[in-house]
Design an enzyme around this catalytic site. Structure first.
Site, mmCIF file in Angstrom:
data_model
loop_
_atom_site.group_PDB
_atom_site.id
_atom_site.type_symbol
_atom_site.label_atom_id
_atom_site.label_comp_id
_atom_site.label_asym_id
_atom_site.label_seq_id
_atom_site.Cartn_x
_atom_site.Cartn_y
_atom_site.Cartn_z
ATOM 1 N N HIS A 1 12.866 -18.620 -14.656
ATOM 2 C CA HIS A 1 12.297 -19.689 -13.826
ATOM 3 C C HIS A 1 12.073 -19.227 -12.392
ATOM 4 O O HIS A 1 11.092 -19.654 -11.756
ATOM 5 C CB HIS A 1 13.115 -20.991 -13.965
ATOM 6 C CG HIS A 1 14.016 -21.368 -12.852
ATOM 7 N ND1 HIS A 1 15.299 -20.877 -12.741
ATOM 8 C CD2 HIS A 1 13.850 -22.233 -11.823
ATOM 9 C CE1 HIS A 1 15.870 -21.415 -11.667
ATOM 10 N NE2 HIS A 1 15.022 -22.242 -11.093
ATOM 11 N N LEU B 1 21.420 -24.146 -5.808
ATOM 12 C CA LEU B 1 20.609 -24.365 -6.996
ATOM 13 C C LEU B 1 20.961 -23.282 -8.021
ATOM 14 O O LEU B 1 21.655 -22.323 -7.703
ATOM 15 C CB LEU B 1 19.119 -24.299 -6.638
ATOM 16 C CG LEU B 1 18.661 -25.317 -5.588
ATOM 17 C CD1 LEU B 1 17.208 -25.064 -5.200
ATOM 18 C CD2 LEU B 1 18.840 -26.747 -6.099
ATOM 19 N N SER B 2 20.457 -23.431 -9.237
ATOM 20 C CA SER B 2 20.813 -22.431 -10.240
ATOM 21 C C SER B 2 20.362 -21.040 -9.807
ATOM 22 O O SER B 2 21.044 -20.053 -10.070
ATOM 23 C CB SER B 2 20.244 -22.796 -11.605
ATOM 24 O OG SER B 2 18.851 -22.973 -11.543
ATOM 25 N N GLU B 3 19.193 -20.950 -9.143
ATOM 26 C CA GLU B 3 18.762 -19.679 -8.574
ATOM 27 C C GLU B 3 17.974 -19.890 -7.289
ATOM 28 O O GLU B 3 17.326 -20.935 -7.108
ATOM 29 C CB GLU B 3 17.894 -18.879 -9.552
ATOM 30 C CG GLU B 3 18.664 -18.096 -10.598
ATOM 31 C CD GLU B 3 18.468 -18.661 -11.979
ATOM 32 O OE1 GLU B 3 19.122 -18.162 -12.907
ATOM 33 O OE2 GLU B 3 17.696 -19.619 -12.139
ATOM 34 N N THR B 4 18.053 -18.887 -6.424
ATOM 35 C CA THR B 4 17.223 -18.781 -5.229
ATOM 36 C C THR B 4 16.539 -17.419 -5.264
ATOM 37 O O THR B 4 17.183 -16.402 -5.534
ATOM 38 C CB THR B 4 18.068 -18.913 -3.951
ATOM 39 O OG1 THR B 4 18.678 -20.214 -3.918
ATOM 40 C CG2 THR B 4 17.225 -18.716 -2.704
#
Length: 301
Positions: free
Chosen positions: A76, A44-47
């Protein structure tokens, strides 16, 4: 070792919209290398990894990873982690809550509201600063698959601002050009300046919006982070306040803007940007949005 995790869609009130985020709980025993591997696995874009705070009066320490690198701060993941934490410890609360996260960039304070759905907002840990860098408008237009005349918006010019992460802000004349945009990641990588070894990502924006309750329409491209396009970027919205202030000006007191992003990706997002001005200068910046839990499970490490 097994760890609980949840996945949320952030900056949306609807599942399968907004920006997805994985939040891994009780991650203290994970190494940085393991965190990076897990972030790559979620892809994902971030974890976000929730760890015990260094100072016990704080809520938690957050470490945030894209599929390629660790970030000092991100919007986010902060909103989503605040909601995820409060869902876990106060699942049925209807009372507004506060959370304080230790992030690489500094302390980030969040306020949470639960009134049928979850909403969180945080004060940015730093104000945006403008960075002088040579920017070739024609070359950027070509790298975005646009014509040079598409990169016009009133008096706005290409600028670079940073508030933890670094962004090139690209004004675009309208929705038609935004929708026509096709990024050349290699070209952007060559064009975007690097500030103290940190390569800038690209944030394109226009005044024309799909949702008429929003003030700005945006797209964000982050090839250096392993993110071809991001559906919602709170840290970029913090820096975007610098461009708004520079070109449009801000009035004394609170200035509130809703930003839509992710529309072209089929993941519409809404980000609330509030800029407080005191004595004609930016004083605080607050980012807010909703989040929805869509999945949970156990991670075997």
């Amino acid at each position: 070792m097994e760890l609980d995790y949840v996945i949320l869609d952030v900056f949306t009130q609807s599942a399968f919209a907004g920006n997805p985020l994985a939040v891994v709980y009780d991650a203290d025993d994970l190494s940085s290398e393991q965190m990076q591997t897990i972030a790559g696995e979620f892809n994902l874009s971030e974890t976000a990894f929730v760890c015990a705070p260094d100072n016990p009066v704080h809520t938690a320490k957050l470490r945030i990873f894209t599929p390629k690198k660790e970030l000092p701060f991100a919007g986010h993941p902060t909103v989503g982690s605040a909601v995820a934490h409060m869902m876990r410890v106060e699942a049925n609360t209807q009372i507004d809550q506060l959370a304080t996260f230790e992030e690489k960039l500094g302390l980030v304070r969040c306020a949470l509201k639960h009134n049928g759905d979850w909403y969180a907002e945080f004060d940015a840990p730093t104000l945006p600063r403008q960075i002088e860098a040579p920017l070739d408008r024609d070359a950027f237009a070509l790298a975005l698959g646009l014509d040079a005349e598409d990169l016009y918006l009133d008096n706005h010019q290409l600028t670079v601002f940073a508030a933890g992460n670094v962004f090139v802000f690209v004004p675009v004349k309208g929705l038609e050009a935004m929708q026509r945009m096709q990024i050349d990641g290699a070209a952007i990588g060559a064009l975007a300046p690097s500030i103290n070894g940190e390569p800038a990502e690209v944030y394109a924006y226009c005044r024309e919006t799909v949702d008429h309750t929003c003030k700005w329409h945006a797209r964000m491209f982050a090839p250096h982070m392993g993110i071809p396009e991001d559906p919602a970027t709170g840290s970029a919205a913090v820096s975007f306040a610098g461009a708004i202030s520079l070109f449009d000006g801000l009035v004394e007191g609170p200035n509130v803007f809703w930003i839509e992003q992710g529309v072209e990706m089929g993941r519409p997002s809404r980000i609330r940007l509030e800029v407080s001005v005191k004595q004609q200068a930016m004083h605080t910046i607050r980012i807010g949005g909703h989040a929805v839990k869509i999945a949970e499970g156990r991670l075997r490490v």
